[in-house]
Design a protein around this motif. Structure first.
Motif, PDB file in Angstrom:
ATOM      1  N   LEU A 182     -29.565 157.729-120.917  1.00 36.67           N
ATOM      2  CA  LEU A 182     -29.970 159.086-121.279  1.00 36.67           C
ATOM      3  C   LEU A 182     -28.881 160.105-120.959  1.00 36.67           C
ATOM      4  CD1 LEU A 182     -33.621 159.031-119.864  1.00 36.67           C
ATOM      5  CD2 LEU A 182     -32.836 158.347-122.145  1.00 36.67           C
ATOM      6  N   SER A 183     -28.837 161.163-121.747  1.00 36.83           N
ATOM      7  CA  SER A 183     -27.877 162.240-121.487  1.00 36.83           C
ATOM      8  C   SER A 183     -28.266 162.974-120.204  1.00 36.83           C
ATOM      9  CB  SER A 183     -27.861 163.226-122.654  1.00 36.83           C
ATOM     10  OG  SER A 183     -29.116 163.887-122.741  1.00 36.83           O
ATOM     11  N   GLU A 184     -27.307 163.599-119.580  1.00 33.87           N
ATOM     12  CA  GLU A 184     -27.592 164.371-118.365  1.00 33.87           C
ATOM     13  C   GLU A 184     -28.284 165.689-118.710  1.00 33.87           C
ATOM     14  OE1 GLU A 184     -24.185 164.926-115.959  1.00 33.87           O
ATOM     15  OE2 GLU A 184     -23.756 162.770-115.730  1.00 33.87           O
ATOM     16  N   LYS A 185     -27.965 166.216-119.862  1.00 34.84           N
ATOM     17  CA  LYS A 185     -28.516 167.500-120.275  1.00 34.84           C
ATOM     18  C   LYS A 185     -29.974 167.370-120.681  1.00 34.84           C
ATOM     19  CE  LYS A 185     -27.875 171.198-123.683  1.00 34.84           C
ATOM     20  NZ  LYS A 185     -27.106 171.644-124.878  1.00 34.84           N
ATOM     21  N   THR A 186     -30.801 168.296-120.188  1.00 36.19           N
ATOM     22  CA  THR A 186     -32.215 168.318-120.585  1.00 36.19           C
ATOM     23  C   THR A 186     -32.463 169.451-121.575  1.00 36.19           C
ATOM     24  OG1 THR A 186     -32.842 169.764-118.749  1.00 36.19           O
ATOM     25  CG2 THR A 186     -32.975 167.371-118.380  1.00 36.19           C
ATOM     26  N   ILE A 187     -33.436 169.235-122.447  1.00 32.59           N
ATOM     27  CA  ILE A 187     -33.823 170.230-123.453  1.00 32.59           C
ATOM     28  C   ILE A 187     -35.308 170.505-123.307  1.00 32.59           C
ATOM     29  CG2 ILE A 187     -33.967 170.746-125.928  1.00 32.59           C
ATOM     30  CD1 ILE A 187     -31.701 168.729-126.350  1.00 32.59           C
ATOM     31  N   THR A 188     -35.675 171.762-123.302  1.00 35.47           N
ATOM     32  CA  THR A 188     -37.086 172.124-123.219  1.00 35.47           C
ATOM     33  C   THR A 188     -37.724 171.990-124.601  1.00 35.47           C
ATOM     34  OG1 THR A 188     -36.692 173.666-121.409  1.00 35.47           O
ATOM     35  CG2 THR A 188     -38.750 173.921-122.640  1.00 35.47           C
ATOM     36  N   ASP A 189     -38.801 171.232-124.660  1.00 34.29           N
ATOM     37  CA  ASP A 189     -39.507 171.026-125.921  1.00 34.29           C
ATOM     38  C   ASP A 189     -40.916 171.590-125.794  1.00 34.29           C
ATOM     39  OD1 ASP A 189     -40.626 169.946-128.344  1.00 34.29           O
ATOM     40  OD2 ASP A 189     -39.039 168.449-128.305  1.00 34.29           O
ATOM     41  N   GLU A 201     -45.452 172.152-122.841  1.00 34.50           N
ATOM     42  CA  GLU A 201     -44.012 172.252-122.655  1.00 34.50           C
ATOM     43  C   GLU A 201     -43.539 171.120-121.765  1.00 34.50           C
ATOM     44  OE1 GLU A 201     -41.276 175.384-120.324  1.00 34.50           O
ATOM     45  OE2 GLU A 201     -42.255 176.252-122.099  1.00 34.50           O
ATOM     46  N   PHE A 202     -42.446 170.472-122.167  1.00 36.63           N
ATOM     47  CA  PHE A 202     -41.908 169.360-121.359  1.00 36.63           C
ATOM     48  C   PHE A 202     -40.404 169.240-121.615  1.00 36.63           C
ATOM     49  CE2 PHE A 202     -43.831 167.881-125.279  1.00 36.63           C
ATOM     50  CZ  PHE A 202     -42.852 167.097-125.883  1.00 36.63           C
ATOM     51  N   GLN A 203     -39.742 168.551-120.718  1.00 36.80           N
ATOM     52  CA  GLN A 203     -38.296 168.370-120.802  1.00 36.80           C
ATOM     53  C   GLN A 203     -37.964 167.040-121.484  1.00 36.80           C
ATOM     54  OE1 GLN A 203     -36.111 170.845-119.683  1.00 36.80           O
ATOM     55  NE2 GLN A 203     -38.062 171.938-119.462  1.00 36.80           N
ATOM     56  N   THR A 204     -36.910 167.042-122.303  1.00 37.04           N
ATOM     57  CA  THR A 204     -36.482 165.798-122.963  1.00 37.04           C
ATOM     58  C   THR A 204     -34.993 165.574-122.733  1.00 37.04           C
ATOM     59  OG1 THR A 204     -35.898 166.848-125.076  1.00 37.04           O
ATOM     60  CG2 THR A 204     -38.191 166.147-124.794  1.00 37.04           C
ATOM     61  N   ARG A 205     -34.583 164.320-122.894  1.00 38.35           N
ATOM     62  CA  ARG A 205     -33.167 163.948-122.846  1.00 38.35           C
ATOM     63  C   ARG A 205     -32.852 163.090-124.070  1.00 38.35           C
ATOM     64  NH1 ARG A 205     -30.877 164.507-117.572  1.00 38.35           N
ATOM     65  NH2 ARG A 205     -32.467 164.959-115.985  1.00 38.35           N
ATOM     66  N   LYS A 206     -31.654 163.206-124.575  1.00 43.28           N
ATOM     67  CA  LYS A 206     -31.211 162.405-125.707  1.00 43.28           C
ATOM     68  C   LYS A 206     -30.947 160.965-125.248  1.00 43.28           C
ATOM     69  CE  LYS A 206     -27.623 162.155-129.304  1.00 43.28           C
ATOM     70  NZ  LYS A 206     -28.561 162.022-130.441  1.00 43.28           N
ATOM     71  N   VAL A 207     -31.378 159.995-126.061  1.00 43.94           N
ATOM     72  CA  VAL A 207     -31.108 158.593-125.758  1.00 43.94           C
ATOM     73  C   VAL A 207     -29.750 158.246-126.349  1.00 43.94           C
ATOM     74  CG1 VAL A 207     -31.924 156.221-125.951  1.00 43.94           C
ATOM     75  CG2 VAL A 207     -33.586 158.105-125.869  1.00 43.94           C
ATOM     76  N   GLU A 208     -28.752 158.111-125.489  1.00 45.74           N
ATOM     77  CA  GLU A 208     -27.373 157.913-125.931  1.00 45.74           C
ATOM     78  C   GLU A 208     -27.164 156.560-126.608  1.00 45.74           C
ATOM     79  OE1 GLU A 208     -25.368 160.268-125.941  1.00 45.74           O
ATOM     80  OE2 GLU A 208     -25.763 161.641-124.274  1.00 45.74           O
ATOM     81  N   ALA A 223     -29.320 154.951-128.521  1.00 49.15           N
ATOM     82  CA  ALA A 223     -30.202 154.770-129.678  1.00 49.15           C
ATOM     83  C   ALA A 223     -29.403 154.776-130.978  1.00 49.15           C
ATOM     84  CB  ALA A 223     -31.251 155.868-129.718  1.00 49.15           C
ATOM     85  N   THR A 224     -29.914 154.071-131.964  1.00 49.39           N
ATOM     86  CA  THR A 224     -29.272 154.029-133.282  1.00 49.39           C
ATOM     87  C   THR A 224     -29.435 155.356-134.013  1.00 49.39           C
ATOM     88  OG1 THR A 224     -29.786 151.660-133.413  1.00 49.39           O
ATOM     89  CG2 THR A 224     -29.174 152.762-135.474  1.00 49.39           C
ATOM     90  N   TYR A 225     -30.577 155.996-133.803  1.00 49.66           N
ATOM     91  CA  TYR A 225     -30.889 157.250-134.492  1.00 49.66           C
ATOM     92  C   TYR A 225     -30.929 158.397-133.485  1.00 49.66           C
ATOM     93  CZ  TYR A 225     -32.100 153.882-138.089  1.00 49.66           C
ATOM     94  OH  TYR A 225     -32.053 152.850-138.991  1.00 49.66           O
ATOM     95  N   ASP A 226     -31.249 159.605-133.969  1.00 52.24           N
ATOM     96  CA  ASP A 226     -31.315 160.785-133.105  1.00 52.24           C
ATOM     97  C   ASP A 226     -32.657 160.777-132.368  1.00 52.24           C
ATOM     98  OD1 ASP A 226     -30.878 163.204-131.873  1.00 52.24           O
ATOM     99  OD2 ASP A 226     -31.330 164.410-133.659  1.00 52.24           O
ATOM    100  N   ILE A 227     -32.688 160.098-131.246  1.00 56.03           N
ATOM    101  CA  ILE A 227     -33.920 159.895-130.491  1.00 56.03           C
ATOM    102  C   ILE A 227     -33.826 160.585-129.133  1.00 56.03           C
ATOM    103  CG2 ILE A 227     -35.425 158.176-129.404  1.00 56.03           C
ATOM    104  CD1 ILE A 227     -34.635 156.246-131.635  1.00 56.03           C
ATOM    105  N   HIS A 228     -34.882 161.312-128.785  1.00 55.45           N
ATOM    106  CA  HIS A 228     -34.987 161.997-127.497  1.00 55.45           C
ATOM    107  C   HIS A 228     -36.270 161.521-126.827  1.00 55.45           C
ATOM    108  CE1 HIS A 228     -31.862 165.143-128.515  1.00 55.45           C
ATOM    109  NE2 HIS A 228     -32.104 164.571-129.688  1.00 55.45           N
ATOM    110  N   ALA A 278     -42.793 160.997-126.778  1.00 49.59           N
ATOM    111  CA  ALA A 278     -43.509 161.806-125.781  1.00 49.59           C
ATOM    112  C   ALA A 278     -44.688 161.034-125.216  1.00 49.59           C
ATOM    113  CB  ALA A 278     -43.965 163.115-126.415  1.00 49.59           C
ATOM    114  N   SER A 279     -45.195 161.533-124.094  1.00 49.54           N
ATOM    115  CA  SER A 279     -46.346 160.884-123.462  1.00 49.54           C
ATOM    116  C   SER A 279     -47.637 161.310-124.145  1.00 49.54           C
ATOM    117  CB  SER A 279     -46.407 161.246-121.975  1.00 49.54           C
ATOM    118  OG  SER A 279     -46.792 162.613-121.824  1.00 49.54           O
ATOM    119  N   ASN A 280     -48.688 160.599-123.839  1.00 46.69           N
ATOM    120  CA  ASN A 280     -50.006 160.927-124.391  1.00 46.69           C
ATOM    121  C   ASN A 280     -50.417 162.340-123.970  1.00 46.69           C
ATOM    122  OD1 ASN A 280     -52.306 159.825-125.918  1.00 46.69           O
ATOM    123  ND2 ASN A 280     -53.436 160.117-124.009  1.00 46.69           N
TER     124      ASN A 280
END
Length: 406
Positions: free
Chosen positions: A206-213, A224-231, A233-238, A278-280
């Motif tokens: 995972l990327s170190e940078k978090t993004i508020t979603d 509201e929750f924080q996400t990280r990019k999956v480095e 991953a084949t596609y643009d997945i957070h 995301a979680s349930n």
């Protein structure tokens, strides 16, 4: 008497040793032992060990071979289907004969789509195998699900004694009364996408940078929750920080996206949405959602535990499909509708305006189905509910999911 019993054990070991018959042979040996022949004990133990070792070795060798085949098949795009080949050393008539001779998917006798395979080994001592079917050898456009019909046709081609052999007397009677053979066929475990134990999953980095979603449910609740990019991953997945993403889950989301790309005939992968796992709780119990203005697709992490999700889907009374791909495909169809709108009218900036457009567009399709006598209830309970709420876009999305995963 001792040598007769030993001979029985040897023959049983070669043929797959039914438990009752093997026990009877040992009983005869024990009678000999009771008369004072200690050598019989040693012979019985040795024969039992040989039989068990041979059974385990054969079965595990077959399973290891299947693992290697499946791992290779999944990486080779030229392999479009698989043929089930009956072993020339097959010990007796059983379900393997059906797998090899029935035309379950309209592709020919014993030929299966890559994601609808009989398991191997089918039973202990099974030496049957898969054979590659290369692109051009079969017309995949002819593929259709006719599993029950093909099984019925195969059973009808057999004499009654053979039918009883694979169904059992109780199963034969039920089948003759009109019940589905799939509930009675001995050794039948369904047709599904096979998994290889040799499969290596990419690590999750995972990327170190978090993004508020922020996710807003249809009822207006905002989470509201924080996400990280999956480095990796084949596609643009957070992924949400509330989800413990495992390598197998990452492989599953990639698999689902790839399958949707194939089913929807996606040509331009650069327009694929940003995927947020995301979680349930993050999604307020929603399984998935697509946000057209942001070109963002949310997927509930629970749908990435394939076996558990398959089990959950079997509890639903009337879903569009019980295929675990169902949720991802549903949201990807929404994505495809949005991209067609963008291609014609430009970027989506007003979500309400876009929603009104897509509902009006699909109302015509729903009206046409109803006019032709189609019962929306047959699509799914969700589609039926959405029809009463005038969400014709959801009705047609469910309809397309049902058709594509049939």
């Amino acid at each position: 008497m001792i040598w007769q019993a030993i001979d029985k054990i040897n023959r049983l070991a070669r043929n797959g040793a039914p438990n009752k018959a093997l026990q009877a042979a040992y009983n005869e040996l024990m009678e000999a032992v009771q008369k004072g022949n200690e050598k019989a004990v040693e012979v019985a133990i040795n024969e039992q060990s040989r039989y068990v070792a041979e059974r385990i070795t054969r079965t595990e060798m077959a399973r290891a071979w299947a693992d290697g085949f499946i791992a290779k098949m999944k990486k080779d795009a030229d392999i479009v289907a698989v043929k089930f080949k009956l072993s020339s050393r097959h010990p007796g008539f059983d379900i393997c004969d059906m797998y090899a001779k029935a035309d379950m998917y309209g592709l020919g006798a014993g030929i299966y789509p890559k994601d609808k395979l009989p398991p191997l080994p089918v039973h202990p001592h099974c030496l049957c195998r898969y054979v590659e079917v290369i692109e051009g050898e079969v017309d995949m456009q002819q593929q259709r699900d006719q599993v029950r019909e093909a099984g019925d046709k195969w059973l009808n081609s057999l004499p009654e004694s053979r039918r009883a052999q694979v169904l059992g007397r109780k199963g034969l009677k039920a089948w003759e009364a009109g019940e589905d053979w799939q509930g009675y066929m001995r050794g039948y475990a369904g047709l599904r996408e096979a998994e290889s134990r040799l499969q290596m999953y990419k690590p999750v980095e995972l990327s170190e940078k978090t993004i508020t979603d922020k996710y807003q449910s249809p009822k207006g609740t905002i989470k509201e929750f924080q996400t990280r990019k999956v480095e990796t991953a084949t596609y643009d997945i957070h992924v949400s920080e509330n989800v413990n993403l495992k390598p197998k889950m990452l492989a599953e989301v990639n698999r689902q996206i790839n399958k949707c790309i194939d089913l929807l005939d996606v040509r331009n992968k650069e327009e694929l949405p940003k995927i947020v796992i995301a979680s349930n709780d993050d999604l307020n119990d929603a399984l998935g959602s697509y946000m057209a203005c942001e070109n963002k697709l949310y997927i509930n992490s629970e749908t990435l535990h394939r076996k558990a999700y398959e089990k959950y889907l079997t509890t639903l009374e009337n879903p569009a499909s019980k295929n675990p791909l169902m949720t991802m495909l549903h949201e990807m169809i929404h994505w495809q509708d949005a991209r067609k709108y963008v291609a014609e009218f430009g970027e989506i900036t007003n979500p309400r305006e876009y929603l009104e457009y897509i509902i009006a567009k699909h109302k015509k399709n729903v009206d046409e189905l109803v006019k032709n006598g189609y019962n929306i209830k047959k699509v799914s309970d969700y589609a039926f509910d959405m029809a009463f709420k005038f969400r014709y876009d959801e009705v047609m999305t469910e309809y397309r999911v049902m058709r594509l995963l049939r």
